[in-house]
Design a protein around this motif. Structure first.
Motif, PDB file in Angstrom:
ATOM      1  N   UNK A 347     -14.098 106.981  12.109  1.00  0.00           N
ATOM      2  CA  UNK A 347     -13.007 106.013  11.981  1.00  0.00           C
ATOM      3  C   UNK A 347     -11.677 106.725  11.721  1.00  0.00           C
ATOM      4  N   UNK A 348     -11.723 107.781  10.921  1.00  0.00           N
ATOM      5  CA  UNK A 348     -10.499 108.546  10.631  1.00  0.00           C
ATOM      6  C   UNK A 348      -9.896 109.105  11.921  1.00  0.00           C
ATOM      7  N   UNK A 349     -10.740 109.594  12.823  1.00  0.00           N
ATOM      8  CA  UNK A 349     -10.254 110.096  14.113  1.00  0.00           C
ATOM      9  C   UNK A 349      -9.605 108.957  14.898  1.00  0.00           C
ATOM     10  N   UNK A 350     -10.286 107.787  14.909  1.00  0.00           N
ATOM     11  CA  UNK A 350      -9.739 106.634  15.634  1.00  0.00           C
ATOM     12  C   UNK A 350      -8.392 106.204  15.046  1.00  0.00           C
ATOM     13  N   UNK A 351      -8.276 106.242  13.722  1.00  0.00           N
ATOM     14  CA  UNK A 351      -7.009 105.887  13.060  1.00  0.00           C
ATOM     15  C   UNK A 351      -5.895 106.824  13.512  1.00  0.00           C
ATOM     16  N   UNK A 352      -6.212 108.116  13.574  1.00  0.00           N
ATOM     17  CA  UNK A 352      -5.214 109.100  14.007  1.00  0.00           C
ATOM     18  C   UNK A 352      -4.773 108.835  15.442  1.00  0.00           C
ATOM     19  N   UNK A 353      -5.734 108.540  16.307  1.00  0.00           N
ATOM     20  CA  UNK A 353      -5.386 108.293  17.712  1.00  0.00           C
ATOM     21  C   UNK A 353      -4.742 106.926  17.907  1.00  0.00           C
ATOM     22  N   UNK A 354      -4.929 106.043  16.932  1.00  0.00           N
ATOM     23  CA  UNK A 354      -4.234 104.753  16.984  1.00  0.00           C
ATOM     24  C   UNK A 354      -2.775 104.895  16.575  1.00  0.00           C
ATOM     25  N   UNK A 355      -2.390 106.066  16.068  1.00  0.00           N
ATOM     26  CA  UNK A 355      -0.979 106.311  15.777  1.00  0.00           C
ATOM     27  C   UNK A 355      -0.661 106.770  14.376  1.00  0.00           C
ATOM     28  N   UNK A 356      -1.640 106.741  13.456  1.00  0.00           N
ATOM     29  CA  UNK A 356      -1.359 107.131  12.071  1.00  0.00           C
ATOM     30  C   UNK A 356      -2.164 108.380  11.716  1.00  0.00           C
ATOM     31  N   UNK A 357      -1.663 109.529  12.152  1.00  0.00           N
ATOM     32  CA  UNK A 357      -2.386 110.792  11.925  1.00  0.00           C
ATOM     33  C   UNK A 357      -2.482 111.097  10.433  1.00  0.00           C
ATOM     34  N   UNK A 358      -1.433 110.827   9.682  1.00  0.00           N
ATOM     35  CA  UNK A 358      -1.431 111.122   8.242  1.00  0.00           C
ATOM     36  C   UNK A 358      -2.524 110.342   7.523  1.00  0.00           C
ATOM     37  N   UNK A 359      -2.686 109.065   7.873  1.00  0.00           N
ATOM     38  CA  UNK A 359      -3.731 108.254   7.239  1.00  0.00           C
ATOM     39  C   UNK A 359      -5.108 108.761   7.638  1.00  0.00           C
ATOM     40  N   UNK A 360      -5.239 109.169   8.894  1.00  0.00           N
ATOM     41  CA  UNK A 360      -6.517 109.720   9.342  1.00  0.00           C
ATOM     42  C   UNK A 360      -6.889 110.957   8.542  1.00  0.00           C
ATOM     43  N   UNK A 361      -5.920 111.851   8.338  1.00  0.00           N
ATOM     44  CA  UNK A 361      -6.163 113.072   7.554  1.00  0.00           C
ATOM     45  C   UNK A 361      -6.518 112.726   6.111  1.00  0.00           C
ATOM     46  N   UNK A 362      -5.814 111.771   5.542  1.00  0.00           N
ATOM     47  CA  UNK A 362      -6.081 111.372   4.154  1.00  0.00           C
ATOM     48  C   UNK A 362      -7.499 110.829   4.013  1.00  0.00           C
ATOM     49  N   UNK A 363      -7.955 110.056   5.003  1.00  0.00           N
ATOM     50  CA  UNK A 363      -9.309 109.495   4.938  1.00  0.00           C
ATOM     51  C   UNK A 363     -10.364 110.591   5.019  1.00  0.00           C
ATOM     52  N   UNK A 364     -10.128 111.590   5.860  1.00  0.00           N
ATOM     53  CA  UNK A 364     -11.083 112.704   5.955  1.00  0.00           C
ATOM     54  C   UNK A 364     -11.153 113.448   4.625  1.00  0.00           C
ATOM     55  N   UNK A 365     -10.008 113.682   4.018  1.00  0.00           N
ATOM     56  CA  UNK A 365      -9.986 114.384   2.732  1.00  0.00           C
ATOM     57  C   UNK A 365     -10.717 113.591   1.653  1.00  0.00           C
TER      58      UNK A 365
END
Length: 426
Positions: A347-365
């Motif tokens: 989901x974090x990858x999908x969030x990043x590709x949906x336009x919010x890379x910072x949120x995707x990175x935060x979710x992975x962390x």
């Protein structure tokens, strides 16, 4: 008999074994009971051996399958007659099997088409309910549920026949302790989840083969699809997730022609040639997803949701047109159902590709501290990918090095570095 005729007989026997042995074995296991599984296998092998000998002498019968079933049935009757006082057979059939008056009629009924289908389902439930390692489960399923010969399994798994024999022996002993009853309604939901998981394991072993010599083993995928179809053909067991499972298999196998390059390396979905994707499989998958909500046997589960995600990937005309926000929403439902940290990473990858890379990175962390991921290389690999996507080359390569140090295959390492380079270049 000429050499050509012998070859024709052997080919007919081989085809019958592949298509019918699992069905006959299921009936014999039902009659003898799983505690006598080895006996059921012996009777099956004897029936095929007699068929080979008889047909080479007399020629192919008008109805080879009927001949074979009649032979197996008659041998089963002989075995029961000679072992009435020595062996315990199926509890609910025992009285009828011990009576000479009812023995023949009981076997006749058990070998009828409706009973054969029921027994196939019983065998699927029994095999999938066993708590065994994948390396033992897959060859056992290929032999017991799919009717593959030892030699075919050996070739498919790239293992010597003796290794396969040992794995089958271990698993056969466990099956003897299994129930061979049709599950009660209150047991069905939990058991179907196990069945779905095991069939997807078989499919995945083909689609993401663990063997370097064959990056894709289509035979495994096709066998898993065949078993899923068996479930779907039985109204009393099929549920929405069964339909989702088969849809997911179709979505994935539709992309098989584009998934591996000429060197045998995996091609990521953003680089796959979508003109090679099989639209007929996509159509079948979409039809199953449309049918699923009308099924009354259970709600949508992980495989139905997985199919919805695959549908979005396959519906896009190009990678850039993927409906990422829809995928993020489906992953949210999947995480609620499974509590899977791997689903969270995806989901974090999908969030990043949906336009919010910072949120995707935060979710992975956030997920890095999950007990199931503490020793995994995946979070760091995804962070490397997303850091590269955000343009942070130094951090991306640093995360990639840390991921490679933790684990993964040489091919995964190669793919990761290529993805980083593409993200930074793009």
């Amino acid at each position: 008999m000429s050499g050509d005729s012998k070859q024709q007989i052997e080919a007919a026997i081989g085809k019958l074994y592949k298509q019918e042995s699992s069905r006959i074995l299921a009936v014999l296991t039902r009659v003898f009971g799983p505690q006598n599984f080895a006996l059921a296998e012996d009777v099956l092998q004897d029936a095929f051996a007699k068929a080979l000998l008889n047909w080479q002498q007399q020629g192919l019968p008008a109805n080879p399958l009927a001949w074979l079933i009649s032979s197996a049935k008659n041998q089963a009757i002989d075995v029961i007659r000679h072992n009435k006082t020595k062996l315990k057979f199926a509890d609910d059939l025992s009285y009828h099997l011990h009576s000479e008056w009812s023995l023949g009629n009981t076997l006749e009924q058990e070998f009828s088409q409706p009973k054969i289908k029921d027994d196939q389902l019983r065998m699927i439930f029994a095999c999938c309910d066993m708590d065994i390692k994948a390396q033992n489960r897959i060859p056992f399923i290929l032999k017991t549920l799919c009717g593959l010969s030892l030699e075919a399994i050996s070739r498919a798994l790239l293992q010597p026949v003796q290794v396969i024999k040992k794995r089958l022996y271990r698993t056969r002993k466990q099956l003897q302790q299994q129930s061979f009853n049709f599950p009660e309604p209150e047991q069905l939901t939990g058991l179907m989840h196990k069945v779905h998981t095991v069939l997807y394991l078989l499919f995945n072993e083909g689609f993401h083969s663990s063997e370097k010599q064959q990056p894709i083993n289509l035979m495994f995928c096709q066998e898993a699809i065949g078993l899923a179809k068996l479930l779907i053909d039985e109204p009393s067991v099929v549920n929405q997730d069964t339909l989702g499972l088969l849809a997911l298999m179709y979505f994935q196998i539709a992309r098989v022609s584009s998934r591996v390059d000429q060197q045998g390396f995996n091609v990521p979905i953003d680089l796959q040639d979508r003109s090679l994707w099989d639209q007929l499989h996509f159509k079948s998958a979409r039809q199953l997803l449309q049918l699923a909500p009308t099924n009354v046997n259970g709600g949508a589960g992980r495989f139905f949701l997985g199919a919805l995600i695959a549908k979005e990937h396959c519906a896009a005309s190009c990678f850039a047109d993927t409906h990422w926000r829809q995928i993020v929403e489906v992953y949210e439902h999947l995480i609620q159902i499974t509590r899977s940290p791997v689903a969270g990473l995806n989901q974090a990858i999908a969030i990043a590709y949906a336009g919010d890379v910072s949120l995707g990175i935060a979710k992975v962390k956030d997920l890095q501290g999950h007990p199931a991921l503490k020793k995994s290389h995946m979070p760091l690999a995804i962070l490397a990918h997303l850091d590269a996507k955000s343009g942070n080359a130094e951090l991306a390569y640093k995360q990639a090095e840390a991921s490679i140090a933790l684990g993964g295959t040489a091919h995964e390492h190669r793919l990761l570095m290529q993805q980083i380079q593409r993200q930074l270049a793009g």
